[in-house]
Design an enzyme around this catalytic site. Structure first.
Site: not given
Length: 262
Positions: A166, A178, A212-213, A247
């Site tokens: 991501h 990340d 994504e977050e 991830d």
């Protein structure tokens, strides 16, 4: 509590630890985790059995929602949580509801600082804190942009193997751990396949997700548009053979877990 900065809970007591921090999980621990005969769950990966739910107690999420509602109703200015970690480590997570109207601004304070404020107030001293917090909400920003690239297959081109990471890096992460690292690994995998001259039978598709977050927005939108669901599958649903996602941070990949999502 109107107009006040509210500390939630007592400072965690973190034992003194003189052991050097671990930099890498030992190989024997990793091998045990991936032992097909007697697998051992990885620490911190959700493998530990959950205690039975007590119907007379709130879950952590339920308790936090109650505290947030109390602070809002009481007119609190800021909520302060204890990071509850040693060595000045702060773990800052997103709000579970992704809705700023359900909580007052929240700050995660180092355990040492949280405890010092608590002790000063316990001694009857007047403690004043000054926060400058600026948040922006973009209600019009509802479009999530994924980046998709693929290597076409040959005789089984309609079947797809996907690689994913991501694009939006975690705001509490160190550098791009990340998850720019996951994106770079998947892009390099595709590059190596191309450079080697190998002609895959199935289509290799790399997807770098956005949003994504903020709630898996990019990947959810892509799955809905292309694959549908098990209950209402689209034609491509049965053509997805596998999806590989990285991830887990930096370092050599020494194993993979399989997740079954119904």
């Amino acid at each position: 509590m109107r107009g006040k900065i509210v500390f939630i809970g007592k400072a965690a007591v973190v034992p003194v630890n003189f052991n050097p921090p671990a930099k890498r999980r030992p190989d024997d621990q990793v091998k045990t985790q991936f032992d097909a005969v007697n697998p051992t769950p990885a620490p911190g990966r959700g493998g530990n059995p959950q205690p039975p739910t007590d119907p007379l107690r709130y879950s952590p999420n339920e308790a936090n929602a109650k505290v947030d509602a109390m602070l809002l109703a009481g007119g609190a200015l800021v909520r302060v949580n204890d990071a509850a970690r040693g060595d000045g480590i702060i773990v800052a997570q997103q709000h579970r509801g992704y809705d700023p109207s359900t909580a007052v601004p929240t700050v995660i304070l180092r355990n040492d600082d949280f405890g010092r404020v608590e002790r000063l107030m316990g001694d009857g001293l007047d403690v004043k804190l000054d926060f400058e917090i600026t948040n922006h909400v973009y209600p019009e920003g509802k479009t999530s942009y994924n980046t998709i690239g693929e290597i076409p297959g040959s005789d089984k081109a309609s079947e797809v193997v996907m690689l994913g990471g991501h694009l939006d890096s975690w705001h509490g992460g160190t550098g791009a751990t990340d998850n720019a690292i996951g994106c770079s690994i998947m892009m390099e995998a595709a590059h190596l396949i191309q450079a080697s001259g190998v002609k895959p039978r199935r289509t290799i598709r790399v997807a770098l997700w956005s949003g994504e977050e903020e709630g898996l927005l990019g990947s959810l939108a892509y799955v809905k548009a292309h694959f549908g669901s098990a209950e209402e599958p689209k034609p491509e649903f049965s053509k997805l053979d596998a999806y590989f996602n990285v991830d887990s941070g930096t370092g050599r990949i020494r194993g993979a877990t399989v997740v079954w999502a119904s």
